[in-house]
Design a protein around this motif. Structure first.
Motif, PDB file in Angstrom:
ATOM      1  N   GLU A 284       0.837  -1.199   0.000  1.00  0.00           N
ATOM      2  CA  GLU A 284       0.000   0.000   0.000  1.00  0.00           C
ATOM      3  C   GLU A 284       0.872   1.249   0.000  1.00  0.00           C
ATOM      4  OE1 GLU A 284      -3.228   0.060   2.931  1.00  0.00           O
ATOM      5  OE2 GLU A 284      -2.612  -1.977   3.479  1.00  0.00           O
ATOM      6  N   THR A 285       0.466   2.234  -0.787  1.00  0.00           N
ATOM      7  CA  THR A 285       1.066   3.563  -0.737  1.00  0.00           C
ATOM      8  C   THR A 285      -0.054   4.589  -0.682  1.00  0.00           C
ATOM      9  OG1 THR A 285       1.112   3.873  -3.151  1.00  0.00           O
ATOM     10  CG2 THR A 285       3.014   2.786  -2.144  1.00  0.00           C
ATOM     11  N   ASP A 286       0.228   5.722  -0.076  1.00  0.00           N
ATOM     12  CA  ASP A 286      -0.765   6.795  -0.045  1.00  0.00           C
ATOM     13  C   ASP A 286      -0.076   8.112   0.261  1.00  0.00           C
ATOM     14  OD1 ASP A 286      -3.156   8.076  -0.255  1.00  0.00           O
ATOM     15  OD2 ASP A 286      -4.084   7.175   1.504  1.00  0.00           O
ATOM     16  N   GLN A 287      -0.698   9.173  -0.186  1.00  0.00           N
ATOM     17  CA  GLN A 287      -0.234  10.525   0.107  1.00  0.00           C
ATOM     18  C   GLN A 287      -1.436  11.343   0.553  1.00  0.00           C
ATOM     19  OE1 GLN A 287       1.998  12.234  -3.115  1.00  0.00           O
ATOM     20  NE2 GLN A 287       3.315  10.456  -3.342  1.00  0.00           N
ATOM     21  N   HIS A 288      -1.398  11.821   1.781  1.00  0.00           N
ATOM     22  CA  HIS A 288      -2.479  12.627   2.337  1.00  0.00           C
ATOM     23  C   HIS A 288      -2.042  14.090   2.338  1.00  0.00           C
ATOM     24  CE1 HIS A 288      -4.326   8.917   3.910  1.00  0.00           C
ATOM     25  NE2 HIS A 288      -3.080   8.561   4.204  1.00  0.00           N
ATOM     26  N   SER A 289      -2.866  14.954   1.790  1.00  0.00           N
ATOM     27  CA  SER A 289      -2.561  16.382   1.786  1.00  0.00           C
ATOM     28  C   SER A 289      -3.656  17.124   2.526  1.00  0.00           C
ATOM     29  CB  SER A 289      -2.449  16.903   0.346  1.00  0.00           C
ATOM     30  OG  SER A 289      -3.711  16.875  -0.289  1.00  0.00           O
ATOM     31  N   ASN A 290      -3.430  18.410   2.706  1.00  0.00           N
ATOM     32  CA  ASN A 290      -4.423  19.238   3.392  1.00  0.00           C
ATOM     33  C   ASN A 290      -5.672  19.452   2.550  1.00  0.00           C
ATOM     34  OD1 ASN A 290      -2.710  19.540   5.598  1.00  0.00           O
ATOM     35  ND2 ASN A 290      -1.729  21.363   4.735  1.00  0.00           N
ATOM     36  N   GLU A 291      -5.569  19.166   1.246  1.00  0.00           N
ATOM     37  CA  GLU A 291      -6.714  19.331   0.363  1.00  0.00           C
ATOM     38  C   GLU A 291      -7.566  18.062   0.360  1.00  0.00           C
ATOM     39  OE1 GLU A 291      -5.465  20.410  -3.506  1.00  0.00           O
ATOM     40  OE2 GLU A 291      -4.357  22.190  -2.854  1.00  0.00           O
ATOM     41  N   VAL A 292      -8.852  18.207   0.598  1.00  0.00           N
ATOM     42  CA  VAL A 292      -9.772  17.072   0.597  1.00  0.00           C
ATOM     43  C   VAL A 292     -10.085  16.707  -0.853  1.00  0.00           C
ATOM     44  CG1 VAL A 292     -12.040  16.226   1.303  1.00  0.00           C
ATOM     45  CG2 VAL A 292     -10.755  17.800   2.789  1.00  0.00           C
ATOM     46  N   PRO A 293      -9.841  15.451  -1.252  1.00  0.00           N
ATOM     47  CA  PRO A 293     -10.092  15.091  -2.650  1.00  0.00           C
ATOM     48  C   PRO A 293     -11.575  15.166  -2.990  1.00  0.00           C
ATOM     49  CG  PRO A 293      -9.677  13.133  -1.333  1.00  0.00           C
ATOM     50  CD  PRO A 293      -9.370  14.318  -0.456  1.00  0.00           C
ATOM     51  N   GLU A 294     -11.853  15.630  -4.187  1.00  0.00           N
ATOM     52  CA  GLU A 294     -13.243  15.729  -4.632  1.00  0.00           C
ATOM     53  C   GLU A 294     -13.677  14.398  -5.221  1.00  0.00           C
ATOM     54  OE1 GLU A 294     -16.052  18.254  -7.767  1.00  0.00           O
ATOM     55  OE2 GLU A 294     -13.935  18.770  -7.494  1.00  0.00           O
ATOM     56  N   ARG A 295     -14.734  13.842  -4.655  1.00  0.00           N
ATOM     57  CA  ARG A 295     -15.288  12.587  -5.157  1.00  0.00           C
ATOM     58  C   ARG A 295     -16.763  12.810  -5.446  1.00  0.00           C
ATOM     59  NH1 ARG A 295     -12.286   9.630  -0.637  1.00  0.00           N
ATOM     60  NH2 ARG A 295     -10.306   9.058  -1.595  1.00  0.00           N
TER      61      ARG A 295
END
Length: 306
Positions: A173-184
């Motif tokens: 697993e890889t992931d990158q969390h940013s301060n921007e909430v992804p639009e879904r």
């Protein structure tokens, strides 16, 4: 994540990838066996996610699935010597700049298991013979990394589960969390809904609080038995091949998720290529379905009890 120099290093494995293509067909047969459709292993060489390549001795189960905000998850079948294959993926992670074992929150890569014989089919030092969740595996290998900045958190997890004969599975697993909430964006809720079958999805791994228990829906089949998750309090990871149409299958799981005691969901989100169902329960963890359209399509279902 530092990628510019490290990703270029991945090209040095091109010759190895070419050699793997020569024996790829034979490895598929060895890994998948003669169990018929759906095949467990679909590919034994080539790219995975974020610069990773399939290690020799392992093969991709189903598809590479979207993970979190910007990451990916791959389940791989290992045909033998799981610790060696596990070390190969950890080595790739280090070459790609992932902070495995770093002060940023990583832990040293290691494998653990019982020392008192092959009859104890358990995982890790904390498992017991009375715990049916992890009774299928003898060995657990784990490596993780966490790197934080002011705007982003990069996460890596490599987990191996080994059976008594050295075969097993790896979940990368890889992931990158940013301060921007992804639009879904929301997907159309209306449409055909696949009905549940009589077969429970993960009867040995689902918590007893999941009432009614989750069933496989028509138009989908398990590729392999669900794997225990890496969540602290348990759960499972299940890969299913879609034998019907993807969206009715996703609606079928959505309908069951929201019928499960305590769980709520905003419905289907994302797009037609990667639809998602995200369900949560207060104090009861999460229950998610991630679809990947293709020929065939696949669905990943994750239950985390945390």
């Amino acid at each position: 994540m530092r990628r510019s120099d490290q990703v270029s290093g991945a090209t040095s494995r091109g010759a190895r990838a070419a050699r793997e293509l020569i024996v790829g067909a034979a490895l598929v047969l060895a890994l998948a066996g003669c169990s018929g459709s759906p095949e467990e292993v679909v590919r034994t060489s080539g790219a995975l996610a974020d610069g990773f390549e399939i290690e020799p001795g392992s093969g991709l189960v189903g598809a590479v699935f979207p993970r979190g905000a910007a990451g990916q998850l791959a389940v791989l079948r290992v045909d033998g010597d799981l610790p060696r294959v596990f070390e190969g993926y950890v080595r790739q992670a280090e070459e790609l700049g992932y902070p495995v074992g770093s002060e940023g929150g990583g832990v040293d890569a290691e494998c653990s298991g019982p020392d008192d014989g092959e009859d104890d089919q358990i995982v890790g030092d904390d498992a017991t013979e009375d715990d049916p969740v992890e009774g299928r595996f003898r060995t657990e290998c784990a490596a993780s990394g966490l790197e934080m900045s002011e705007s982003e958190v990069s996460v890596l997890s490599v987990r191996g589960l080994g059976e008594a004969d050295g075969t097993g599975y790896i979940v990368l697993e890889t992931d990158q969390h940013s301060n921007e909430v992804p639009e879904r964006p929301a997907l159309a809720a209306e449409g055909p809904v696949a009905s549940p079958t009589d077969d429970e999805l993960a009867p040995d791994l689902a918590p007893s609080t999941d009432v009614p228990p989750l069933h496989i829906v028509e138009g989908s089949e398990l590729v392999t038995d669900p794997l225990p998750s890496g969540c602290t309090t348990g759960g499972y990871v299940a890969v299913l091949e879609v034998t019907g149409e993807l969206m009715p299958v996703m609606r079928g799981y959505l309908e069951q998720f929201t019928d499960t005691t305590g769980f709520t969901s905003e419905g289907l989100v994302g797009d037609d290529e990667e639809p998602r169902v995200i369900a949560e329960a207060a104090g009861g963890g999460s229950l998610n379905a991630l679809g990947v359209a293709g020929d065939p399509s696949y669905v990943l279902i994750e239950r985390c009890n945390d």
